[in-house]
Design a protein around this motif. Sequence first.
Motif, short mmCIF file in Angstrom:
data_model
loop_
_atom_site.label_atom_id
_atom_site.label_comp_id
_atom_site.label_asym_id
_atom_site.label_seq_id
_atom_site.Cartn_x
_atom_site.Cartn_y
_atom_site.Cartn_z
N LYS A 105 -9.30 7.87 -0.69
CA LYS A 105 -9.52 9.32 -0.73
C LYS A 105 -8.30 10.09 -0.24
O LYS A 105 -8.14 11.27 -0.56
CB LYS A 105 -10.74 9.70 0.11
CG LYS A 105 -12.05 9.32 -0.55
CD LYS A 105 -13.22 9.75 0.28
CE LYS A 105 -14.53 9.39 -0.42
NZ LYS A 105 -15.69 9.79 0.35
N ALA A 106 -7.45 9.45 0.54
CA ALA A 106 -6.24 10.11 1.08
C ALA A 106 -5.03 9.90 0.17
O ALA A 106 -3.92 10.27 0.53
CB ALA A 106 -5.95 9.58 2.48
N ASP A 109 0.88 -1.17 0.00
CA ASP A 109 0.00 0.00 0.00
C ASP A 109 0.91 1.22 0.00
O ASP A 109 1.83 1.32 0.83
CB ASP A 109 -0.92 0.01 1.21
CG ASP A 109 -2.00 -1.06 1.12
OD1 ASP A 109 -2.47 -1.34 -0.01
OD2 ASP A 109 -2.39 -1.61 2.16
N ILE A 110 0.67 2.13 -0.95
CA ILE A 110 1.59 3.24 -1.20
C ILE A 110 0.79 4.54 -1.20
O ILE A 110 -0.25 4.63 -1.86
CB ILE A 110 2.29 3.03 -2.56
CG1 ILE A 110 2.99 1.66 -2.60
CG2 ILE A 110 3.26 4.16 -2.85
CD1 ILE A 110 3.44 1.23 -3.99
N ARG A 111 1.29 5.56 -0.47
CA ARG A 111 0.58 6.83 -0.39
C ARG A 111 1.19 7.85 -1.36
O ARG A 111 2.36 8.19 -1.26
CB ARG A 111 0.63 7.41 1.02
CG ARG A 111 -0.25 8.64 1.11
CD ARG A 111 -0.46 9.09 2.51
NE ARG A 111 -1.56 10.05 2.54
CZ ARG A 111 -2.04 10.56 3.65
NH1 ARG A 111 -1.51 10.21 4.81
NH2 ARG A 111 -3.03 11.40 3.61
N LEU A 112 0.35 8.33 -2.24
CA LEU A 112 0.74 9.30 -3.25
C LEU A 112 0.01 10.61 -3.04
O LEU A 112 -0.98 10.67 -2.31
CB LEU A 112 0.41 8.76 -4.65
CG LEU A 112 1.06 7.43 -5.04
CD1 LEU A 112 0.45 6.91 -6.33
CD2 LEU A 112 2.55 7.61 -5.19
N SER A 113 0.47 11.64 -3.75
CA SER A 113 -0.33 12.87 -3.81
C SER A 113 -1.58 12.52 -4.63
O SER A 113 -1.58 11.53 -5.38
CB SER A 113 0.45 13.99 -4.50
OG SER A 113 0.65 13.66 -5.87
N PRO A 131 -6.57 0.58 -7.22
CA PRO A 131 -7.20 1.42 -6.19
C PRO A 131 -7.11 0.73 -4.83
O PRO A 131 -7.23 -0.49 -4.75
CB PRO A 131 -8.66 1.54 -6.64
CG PRO A 131 -8.68 1.10 -8.07
CD PRO A 131 -7.52 0.17 -8.25
N HIS A 132 -6.90 1.51 -3.79
CA HIS A 132 -6.91 0.93 -2.43
C HIS A 132 -8.33 0.50 -2.13
O HIS A 132 -9.29 1.20 -2.43
CB HIS A 132 -6.43 1.97 -1.41
CG HIS A 132 -6.09 1.38 -0.09
ND1 HIS A 132 -7.06 0.97 0.80
CD2 HIS A 132 -4.90 1.10 0.49
CE1 HIS A 132 -6.48 0.48 1.88
NE2 HIS A 132 -5.16 0.54 1.71
#
Length: 110
Positions: free
Chosen positions: A77-78, A50-54, A69-70
Motif C-alpha cells: 500500500k506504501a 524490495d523497491i519503493r515507488l510512487s 507485488p510486495h
Amino acid sequence: MDDPTSIYESLRTWILQLPGVKEAPHRVGGIDFQVGGVEFMHSHGSSWLDIRLSKEHQSSVLKAGLALPHKAEVHAKAGWVSFQIANARDLENARKVIQMAYENAKKTLN
C-alpha cells in the motif's frame, strides 16, 4: 555472469554510482540504499530486492510485469514492489525500476 553474487555486485556497483546514494544495514537484515537519508530500496541477499515507488509507478511497473507485488500488504500500500533477480538478463529491468525509485526518493528531499 549468471552467478547470483556477481550479478548482485554488478547491480550494487551501479546503484552506488548514482549521485548521493549511500548504503546502510537494513533493520530486518540485508542492505538499505538511500539518497539523502531516504530509503528507496533494500536487498535481501543477492537475488531479492524490495523497491519503493510512487503509487503511479508501482501500478505501471506491476501492470507491465517488471516487478512483483510486495508480499506484505502494508508495504504494498506504501508503493513497495519486489524484484527477483534470476539471471543477468534481469539487470536491465532491475535498473529501470530502481532508477524510478531513486528519482522518486530525490523528489521527497525538496
